[in-house]
Design a protein around this motif. Structure first.
Motif, PDB file in Angstrom:
ATOM      1  N   GLY A  75      -5.075  -8.879 -10.154  1.00  9.79           N
ATOM      2  CA  GLY A  75      -5.464  -7.849 -11.260  1.00  9.79           C
ATOM      3  C   GLY A  75      -6.932  -7.972 -11.361  1.00  9.79           C
ATOM      4  N   LEU A  76      -7.573  -7.742 -12.585  1.00  6.89           N
ATOM      5  CA  LEU A  76      -8.975  -8.011 -12.828  1.00  6.89           C
ATOM      6  C   LEU A  76      -9.420  -9.269 -12.617  1.00  6.89           C
ATOM      7  CD1 LEU A  76     -11.495  -6.262 -14.017  1.00  6.89           C
ATOM      8  CD2 LEU A  76     -10.651  -7.274 -16.382  1.00  6.89           C
ATOM      9  N   ASP A  77     -10.635  -9.416 -12.184  1.00  6.81           N
ATOM     10  CA  ASP A  77     -11.354 -10.605 -11.900  1.00  6.81           C
ATOM     11  C   ASP A  77     -12.249 -10.703 -13.201  1.00  6.81           C
ATOM     12  OD1 ASP A  77     -11.866 -13.186  -9.919  1.00  6.81           O
ATOM     13  OD2 ASP A  77     -13.753 -12.508 -11.202  1.00  6.81           O
ATOM     14  N   HIS A  78     -13.211  -9.652 -13.333  1.00 10.53           N
ATOM     15  CA  HIS A  78     -14.115  -9.597 -14.227  1.00 10.53           C
ATOM     16  C   HIS A  78     -14.726  -8.246 -14.146  1.00 10.53           C
ATOM     17  CE1 HIS A  78     -17.058 -10.815 -11.007  1.00 10.53           C
ATOM     18  NE2 HIS A  78     -17.842 -10.252 -11.616  1.00 10.53           N
ATOM     19  N   VAL A  79     -15.604  -7.959 -15.188  1.00 11.14           N
ATOM     20  CA  VAL A  79     -16.404  -6.633 -15.346  1.00 11.14           C
ATOM     21  C   VAL A  79     -17.723  -7.022 -15.414  1.00 11.14           C
ATOM     22  CG1 VAL A  79     -16.788  -4.639 -16.971  1.00 11.14           C
ATOM     23  CG2 VAL A  79     -14.458  -5.623 -16.577  1.00 11.14           C
ATOM     24  N   GLY A  80     -18.475  -6.480 -14.577  1.00 15.05           N
ATOM     25  CA  GLY A  80     -20.171  -6.714 -14.703  1.00 15.05           C
ATOM     26  C   GLY A  80     -20.548  -5.630 -15.306  1.00 15.05           C
ATOM     27  N   GLY A 114     -26.823 -13.582 -12.703  1.00 13.57           N
ATOM     28  CA  GLY A 114     -25.988 -13.009 -13.662  1.00 13.57           C
ATOM     29  C   GLY A 114     -25.685 -14.393 -14.901  1.00 13.57           C
ATOM     30  N   VAL A 115     -25.168 -13.640 -16.104  1.00 12.37           N
ATOM     31  CA  VAL A 115     -24.677 -14.376 -17.201  1.00 12.37           C
ATOM     32  C   VAL A 115     -23.103 -14.401 -17.419  1.00 12.37           C
ATOM     33  CG1 VAL A 115     -25.071 -15.075 -19.724  1.00 12.37           C
ATOM     34  CG2 VAL A 115     -26.875 -14.442 -18.091  1.00 12.37           C
ATOM     35  N   SER A 116     -22.544 -15.150 -17.119  1.00 14.03           N
ATOM     36  CA  SER A 116     -20.884 -14.990 -17.325  1.00 14.03           C
ATOM     37  C   SER A 116     -20.288 -15.425 -18.756  1.00 14.03           C
ATOM     38  CB  SER A 116     -20.190 -15.752 -16.163  1.00 14.03           C
ATOM     39  OG  SER A 116     -20.345 -15.299 -14.932  1.00 14.03           O
ATOM     40  N   PHE A 117     -19.433 -14.545 -19.313  1.00  9.29           N
ATOM     41  CA  PHE A 117     -18.974 -14.883 -20.535  1.00  9.29           C
ATOM     42  C   PHE A 117     -17.598 -14.467 -20.653  1.00  9.29           C
ATOM     43  CE2 PHE A 117     -21.334 -11.072 -20.925  1.00  9.29           C
ATOM     44  CZ  PHE A 117     -20.796 -10.380 -21.726  1.00  9.29           C
ATOM     45  N   ARG A 118     -16.945 -14.710 -21.671  1.00  9.90           N
ATOM     46  CA  ARG A 118     -15.584 -14.117 -21.920  1.00  9.90           C
ATOM     47  C   ARG A 118     -15.251 -13.682 -23.255  1.00  9.90           C
ATOM     48  NH1 ARG A 118     -12.208 -15.640 -17.592  1.00  9.90           N
ATOM     49  NH2 ARG A 118     -13.080 -17.130 -16.258  1.00  9.90           N
ATOM     50  N   ASP A 119     -14.371 -12.519 -23.243  1.00  9.62           N
ATOM     51  CA  ASP A 119     -13.792 -11.945 -24.621  1.00  9.62           C
ATOM     52  C   ASP A 119     -12.784 -12.849 -25.169  1.00  9.62           C
ATOM     53  OD1 ASP A 119     -11.455 -11.120 -23.668  1.00  9.62           O
ATOM     54  OD2 ASP A 119     -11.864  -8.978 -23.942  1.00  9.62           O
ATOM     55  N   PRO A 120     -12.433 -12.282 -26.174  1.00 11.49           N
ATOM     56  CA  PRO A 120     -11.293 -12.914 -27.214  1.00 11.49           C
ATOM     57  C   PRO A 120     -10.081 -13.083 -26.358  1.00 11.49           C
ATOM     58  CG  PRO A 120     -12.445 -11.556 -28.557  1.00 11.49           C
ATOM     59  CD  PRO A 120     -12.830 -11.211 -27.213  1.00 11.49           C
ATOM     60  N   ASP A 121      -9.587 -12.372 -25.168  1.00  8.98           N
ATOM     61  CA  ASP A 121      -8.438 -12.461 -24.413  1.00  8.98           C
ATOM     62  C   ASP A 121      -8.924 -13.063 -23.281  1.00  8.98           C
ATOM     63  OD1 ASP A 121      -6.301 -11.160 -25.930  1.00  8.98           O
ATOM     64  OD2 ASP A 121      -7.610  -9.477 -25.935  1.00  8.98           O
ATOM     65  N   ASN A 122      -9.839 -13.876 -23.060  1.00  6.30           N
ATOM     66  CA  ASN A 122     -10.392 -14.484 -21.810  1.00  6.30           C
ATOM     67  C   ASN A 122     -10.674 -13.545 -20.671  1.00  6.30           C
ATOM     68  OD1 ASN A 122     -10.983 -17.232 -20.965  1.00  6.30           O
ATOM     69  ND2 ASN A 122      -9.048 -16.966 -19.694  1.00  6.30           N
ATOM     70  N   ILE A 123     -11.003 -12.381 -20.908  1.00  8.87           N
ATOM     71  CA  ILE A 123     -11.316 -11.369 -19.920  1.00  8.87           C
ATOM     72  C   ILE A 123     -12.817 -11.786 -19.489  1.00  8.87           C
ATOM     73  CG2 ILE A 123     -11.723  -9.008 -19.280  1.00  8.87           C
ATOM     74  CD1 ILE A 123      -9.274  -8.452 -21.056  1.00  8.87           C
ATOM     75  N   GLY A 124     -12.896 -11.831 -18.295  1.00  8.77           N
ATOM     76  CA  GLY A 124     -14.411 -12.377 -17.789  1.00  8.77           C
ATOM     77  C   GLY A 124     -15.172 -11.200 -17.773  1.00  8.77           C
ATOM     78  N   LEU A 125     -16.558 -11.223 -18.231  1.00  9.66           N
ATOM     79  CA  LEU A 125     -17.479 -10.433 -18.405  1.00  9.66           C
ATOM     80  C   LEU A 125     -18.766 -10.884 -17.779  1.00  9.66           C
ATOM     81  CD1 LEU A 125     -16.577  -9.055 -22.032  1.00  9.66           C
ATOM     82  CD2 LEU A 125     -15.958  -8.019 -19.851  1.00  9.66           C
ATOM     83  N   GLU A 126     -19.754 -10.073 -17.422  1.00  8.40           N
ATOM     84  CA  GLU A 126     -21.085 -10.623 -16.851  1.00  8.40           C
ATOM     85  C   GLU A 126     -22.166  -9.515 -16.896  1.00  8.40           C
ATOM     86  OE1 GLU A 126     -22.224 -12.925 -12.603  1.00  8.40           O
ATOM     87  OE2 GLU A 126     -21.083 -10.841 -12.428  1.00  8.40           O
ATOM     88  N   PHE A 127     -23.215 -10.026 -17.296  1.00  6.16           N
ATOM     89  CA  PHE A 127     -24.450  -9.481 -16.969  1.00  6.16           C
ATOM     90  C   PHE A 127     -25.101  -9.669 -15.674  1.00  6.16           C
ATOM     91  CE2 PHE A 127     -24.346  -9.536 -21.725  1.00  6.16           C
ATOM     92  CZ  PHE A 127     -23.858  -8.393 -22.118  1.00  6.16           C
ATOM     93  N   PHE A 128     -25.362  -8.678 -15.033  1.00  8.10           N
ATOM     94  CA  PHE A 128     -25.943  -8.930 -13.494  1.00  8.10           C
ATOM     95  C   PHE A 128     -27.060  -7.919 -13.140  1.00  8.10           C
ATOM     96  CE2 PHE A 128     -25.700  -8.695  -9.032  1.00  8.10           C
ATOM     97  CZ  PHE A 128     -25.517  -9.967  -8.815  1.00  8.10           C
ATOM     98  N   THR A 129     -27.895  -8.833 -12.420  1.00  4.56           N
ATOM     99  CA  THR A 129     -28.993  -7.876 -11.924  1.00  4.56           C
ATOM    100  C   THR A 129     -29.245  -8.436 -10.476  1.00  4.56           C
ATOM    101  OG1 THR A 129     -31.187  -7.389 -12.041  1.00  4.56           O
ATOM    102  CG2 THR A 129     -30.847  -9.642 -12.494  1.00  4.56           C
TER     103      THR A 129
END
Length: 132
Positions: A75-80, A114-129
């Motif tokens: 499924g989903l790994d992370h959202v960038g 990038g800078v990786s972080f997680r939401d309250p449900d542990n979903i991986g998020l990232e800011f990326f350039t």
């Protein structure tokens, strides 16, 4: 015919109120839509992001598993989220710190940073350039 870009992302959350508050702080905006879909199968709360992208939070009326997200499952790994420069990436890292959102700091690689972080449900998020 060119393959189309992404128009929206929808993630399933365990606690809509908690996630709505968290994402509203992160995005610095309130949702533009908050309703049950017409068939009654799910409820969605949707944010309009720059560039026409929509980001939705979904609940399935108590049918969610309740499990924390785990990128090791299929499924989903992370959202960038794309940022325009390394300087902007540094600003987002600082903003995450100000919001009290744990993150990994700026990580550099040959293909970008990038800078990786997680939401309250542990979903991986990232800011990326990309590389500069």
């Amino acid at each position: 015919m060119a393959f189309p870009g992404l128009q929206h992302i929808a993630i399933t959350v365990t606690d809509l109120e908690r996630s709505t508050q968290w994402y509203s702080r992160l995005f610095g905006a309130d949702p533009v839509l908050d309703e049950d879909e017409e068939g009654g199968q799910f409820h969605h709360t949707v944010y309009a992001l720059d560039g026409g992208m929509l980001f939705g939070l979904h609940t399935h009326h108590g049918k969610e598993s309740g499990d924390a997200a785990d990128e090791h499952r299929t499924g989903l790994d992370h959202v960038g989220f794309a940022v325009g420069s390394h300087a902007e990436l540094e600003q987002w890292a600082k903003k995450l710190d100000e919001l009290g959102i744990a993150n990994g700091g700026v990580k550099k690689a040959h293909y970008g940073s990038g800078v990786s972080f997680r939401d309250p449900d542990n979903i991986g998020l990232e800011f990326f350039t990309g590389p500069e």
